[in-house]
Design a protein around this motif. Structure first.
Motif, mmCIF file in Angstrom:
data_model
loop_
_atom_site.group_PDB
_atom_site.id
_atom_site.type_symbol
_atom_site.label_atom_id
_atom_site.label_comp_id
_atom_site.label_asym_id
_atom_site.label_seq_id
_atom_site.Cartn_x
_atom_site.Cartn_y
_atom_site.Cartn_z
ATOM 1 N N THR A 1 0.836 -1.188 0.000
ATOM 2 C CA THR A 1 0.000 0.000 0.000
ATOM 3 C C THR A 1 0.877 1.247 0.000
ATOM 4 O O THR A 1 2.069 1.186 0.349
ATOM 5 N N GLY A 2 0.294 2.362 -0.397
ATOM 6 C CA GLY A 2 1.042 3.616 -0.398
ATOM 7 C C GLY A 2 0.157 4.754 -0.858
ATOM 8 O O GLY A 2 -1.009 4.554 -1.225
ATOM 9 N N ARG A 3 0.730 5.965 -0.822
ATOM 10 C CA ARG A 3 -0.014 7.148 -1.242
ATOM 11 C C ARG A 3 0.799 7.942 -2.249
ATOM 12 O O ARG A 3 2.002 8.149 -2.067
ATOM 13 N N LEU A 4 0.120 8.360 -3.309
ATOM 14 C CA LEU A 4 0.740 9.194 -4.330
ATOM 15 C C LEU A 4 0.301 10.631 -4.108
ATOM 16 O O LEU A 4 -0.891 10.944 -4.205
ATOM 17 N N ASP A 5 1.246 11.500 -3.779
ATOM 18 C CA ASP A 5 0.967 12.916 -3.591
ATOM 19 C C ASP A 5 1.333 13.690 -4.854
ATOM 20 O O ASP A 5 1.977 13.148 -5.771
ATOM 21 N N ALA A 6 0.960 14.958 -4.902
ATOM 22 C CA ALA A 6 1.285 15.795 -6.054
ATOM 23 C C ALA A 6 2.795 15.802 -6.296
ATOM 24 O O ALA A 6 3.586 16.020 -5.386
ATOM 25 N N GLY A 7 3.172 15.533 -7.550
ATOM 26 C CA GLY A 7 4.572 15.508 -7.931
ATOM 27 C C GLY A 7 5.244 14.164 -7.821
ATOM 28 O O GLY A 7 6.403 14.011 -8.218
ATOM 29 N N SER A 8 4.549 13.155 -7.321
ATOM 30 C CA SER A 8 5.158 11.835 -7.156
ATOM 31 C C SER A 8 4.879 10.938 -8.362
ATOM 32 O O SER A 8 3.987 11.197 -9.163
ATOM 33 N N VAL A 9 5.669 9.870 -8.440
ATOM 34 C CA VAL A 9 5.585 8.928 -9.564
ATOM 35 C C VAL A 9 5.572 7.503 -9.024
ATOM 36 O O VAL A 9 6.314 7.173 -8.092
ATOM 37 N N GLN A 10 4.735 6.678 -9.605
ATOM 38 C CA GLN A 10 4.768 5.234 -9.342
ATOM 39 C C GLN A 10 4.956 4.507 -10.670
ATOM 40 O O GLN A 10 4.174 4.701 -11.599
ATOM 41 N N TRP A 11 6.023 3.705 -10.748
ATOM 42 C CA TRP A 11 6.257 2.864 -11.939
ATOM 43 C C TRP A 11 6.048 1.427 -11.491
ATOM 44 O O TRP A 11 6.874 0.859 -10.787
ATOM 45 N N MET A 12 4.920 0.853 -11.886
ATOM 46 C CA MET A 12 4.582 -0.500 -11.464
ATOM 47 C C MET A 12 4.771 -1.479 -12.617
ATOM 48 O O MET A 12 4.193 -1.302 -13.694
ATOM 49 N N THR A 13 5.573 -2.495 -12.380
ATOM 50 C CA THR A 13 5.757 -3.577 -13.343
ATOM 51 C C THR A 13 4.810 -4.699 -12.964
ATOM 52 O O THR A 13 5.023 -5.397 -11.962
ATOM 53 N N ALA A 14 3.733 -4.859 -13.730
ATOM 54 C CA ALA A 14 2.728 -5.868 -13.388
ATOM 55 C C ALA A 14 3.257 -7.281 -13.598
ATOM 56 O O ALA A 14 2.911 -8.199 -12.852
ATOM 57 N N GLY A 15 4.083 -7.462 -14.637
ATOM 58 C CA GLY A 15 4.670 -8.773 -14.882
ATOM 59 C C GLY A 15 3.627 -9.856 -15.001
ATOM 60 O O GLY A 15 2.635 -9.717 -15.716
ATOM 61 N N ARG A 16 3.836 -10.968 -14.245
ATOM 62 C CA ARG A 16 2.963 -12.134 -14.414
ATOM 63 C C ARG A 16 1.563 -11.931 -13.852
ATOM 64 O O ARG A 16 0.667 -12.736 -14.104
ATOM 65 N N GLY A 17 1.362 -10.879 -13.067
ATOM 66 C CA GLY A 17 -0.003 -10.592 -12.643
ATOM 67 C C GLY A 17 -0.099 -9.952 -11.277
ATOM 68 O O GLY A 17 0.611 -10.337 -10.341
ATOM 69 N N ILE A 18 -0.981 -8.977 -11.171
ATOM 70 C CA ILE A 18 -1.227 -8.298 -9.909
ATOM 71 C C ILE A 18 -2.647 -7.749 -9.948
ATOM 72 O O ILE A 18 -3.192 -7.459 -11.024
ATOM 73 N N ILE A 19 -3.265 -7.636 -8.782
ATOM 74 C CA ILE A 19 -4.578 -7.008 -8.653
ATOM 75 C C ILE A 19 -4.400 -5.807 -7.730
ATOM 76 O O ILE A 19 -3.948 -5.966 -6.590
ATOM 77 N N HIS A 20 -4.721 -4.636 -8.229
ATOM 78 C CA HIS A 20 -4.501 -3.452 -7.397
ATOM 79 C C HIS A 20 -5.638 -2.453 -7.583
ATOM 80 O O HIS A 20 -6.501 -2.597 -8.446
ATOM 81 N N SER A 21 -5.601 -1.440 -6.725
ATOM 82 C CA SER A 21 -6.610 -0.378 -6.767
ATOM 83 C C SER A 21 -5.921 0.961 -6.587
ATOM 84 O O SER A 21 -4.837 1.062 -5.999
ATOM 85 N N GLU A 22 -6.571 1.999 -7.131
ATOM 86 C CA GLU A 22 -6.102 3.378 -6.979
ATOM 87 C C GLU A 22 -7.326 4.228 -6.666
ATOM 88 O O GLU A 22 -8.200 4.397 -7.513
ATOM 89 N N MET A 23 -7.356 4.759 -5.436
ATOM 90 C CA MET A 23 -8.539 5.478 -4.980
ATOM 91 C C MET A 23 -8.166 6.876 -4.510
ATOM 92 O O MET A 23 -7.175 7.057 -3.792
#
Length: 370
Positions: free
Chosen positions: A176-198
């Motif tokens: 889990t984590g939080r993305l604030d203004a100016g931040s970046v998330q680079w997610m490599t899904a690869g073989r599979g992931i289930i995620h949410s962004e709220m």
């Protein structure tokens, strides 16, 4: 002027105007540019006084220093060995033109979040290796409050860049984590992931981008991973003319972005140009590249092709790009990546190489194997 060795007037790439004989950024001649690293302090100071006179002359009588379409691009000297090496790597001999100019289209994703889709449309299916680019931008909470509940991904990478607002994310691996203004998330899904962004806000401006980047066939079943970068860890290169470049991936003027280990060797930059500002940036030869002006209007290439907010410019071949802001301040997203040139099979959140692999991804998801 006193003390130390004067720095080079251009710190990235000089653009020599064929008609006037001067660099468009620092007003030096070719001889002055190439001789800068070995010139004495006194000689450098003498040249700085001369080029200041050239600037004043151009301001009073612009016609005396015409600008031609034909230009020669040469490296700027700096006296510093590392800076000079970076400049030498960034010589522009063929600025990229705009190959396609496409308007984004309204879209909706997640639980009804309103978007402007730039890549992944009938007009622009992809820009290999980039599969999709969405901009979310609204100060009406009804446009974003429902967010992006749990959903799967396999076979590619998602890049989320927040301009304004806050987003909470989580996945089925316990991250889990939080993305604030100016931040970046680079997610490599690869073989599979289930995620949410709220959204983690109930009002105010929510603005940012999500970019999908394809993975090569050999990496599609790699283990998922994240690179989460807070704003303070994204370096900013300040270039002549008060141009500021946030370097998310790639290198500009000695500043290297924090994103690493990506198969497509990406460049991802946020350019902030003041009114009348311009910049010449080298890009790796062979990389696909695009520009998106998300604030103000930009002009691209030697032809000065206008890029209005809401449109994307796909660049042609070359070794760099010229960007300016002739009609007021502008902010521009610049992305480049090495094309994979592999077959692409897509179905919703799954991106593989064959239809059979897509069927396997659906089955694995349904059986809880992600």
């Amino acid at each position: 002027m006193s003390g130390g060795d004067p720095a080079s007037p251009c710190i990235n790439v000089c653009v020599l105007d064929a008609a006037s004989g001067y660099c468009r950024g620092c007003w030096r001649t070719l001889d002055e540019i190439t001789g800068w690293p070995t010139a004495s302090r006194e000689e450098k100071r003498r040249v700085l006084l001369i080029i200041e006179g050239r600037r004043l002359t151009a301001a009073r009588m612009p016609s005396l220093l015409p600008r031609a379409a034909e230009t020669l691009h040469v490296p700027g000297g700096s006296g510093d060995d590392e800076a000079r090496r970076i400049s030498m790597d960034g010589v522009l001999t063929r600025p990229r033109p705009v190959a396609r100019l496409v308007r984004g289209m309204p879209a909706s994703d997640g639980a009804g979040v309103k978007l402007n889709r730039l890549i992944g449309t009938p007009q622009l299916a992809d820009v290999d290796p980039f599969l999709m680019l969405d901009e979310f931008r609204s100060d009406d909470a009804n446009d974003y409050i429902a967010g992006f509940p749990d959903h799967p991904h396999r076979g590619f990478e998602t890049v989320t860049y927040m301009i304004a607002g806050r987003m909470r994310h989580g996945d089925n691996k316990g991250h889990t984590g939080r993305l604030d203004a100016g931040s970046v998330q680079w997610m490599t899904a690869g073989r599979g992931i289930i995620h949410s962004e709220m959204p983690e806000q109930e009002n105010g401006l929510m603005q940012g981008f999500q970019l999908w980047v394809n993975l090569p066939a050999k990496d599609k079943m790699t283990a998922p991973r994240y690179q989460e970068i807070p704003p303070a860890e994204i370096p900013v290169a300040t270039l002549p003319g008060e141009v500021r470049v946030k370097v998310i991936a790639g290198t500009v003027a000695g500043q290297t972005g924090p994103i690493n280990g990506i198969a497509t060797d990406p460049v991802l930059l946020d350019l902030a140009l003041p009114a009348g500002g311009s910049v010449a940036l080298p890009l790796p030869r062979g990389h696909a590249a695009f520009l998106y002006s998300f604030d103000g209007e930009a002009a691209v290439g030697e032809a000065g092709t206008r890029l209005a907010r809401g449109s994307i410019a796909v660049l042609g071949e070359g070794d760099g790009v010229l960007v300016s802001a002739p009609a007021g301040a502008a902010r521009v997203l610049l992305a480049a990546g090495r094309p994979l040139k592999e077959p692409v099979a897509r179905y919703g959140p799954f991106v593989m190489n064959t239809p059979e692999q897509i069927r396997e991804a659906i089955l694995d998801f349904q059986l809880g194997r992600f």
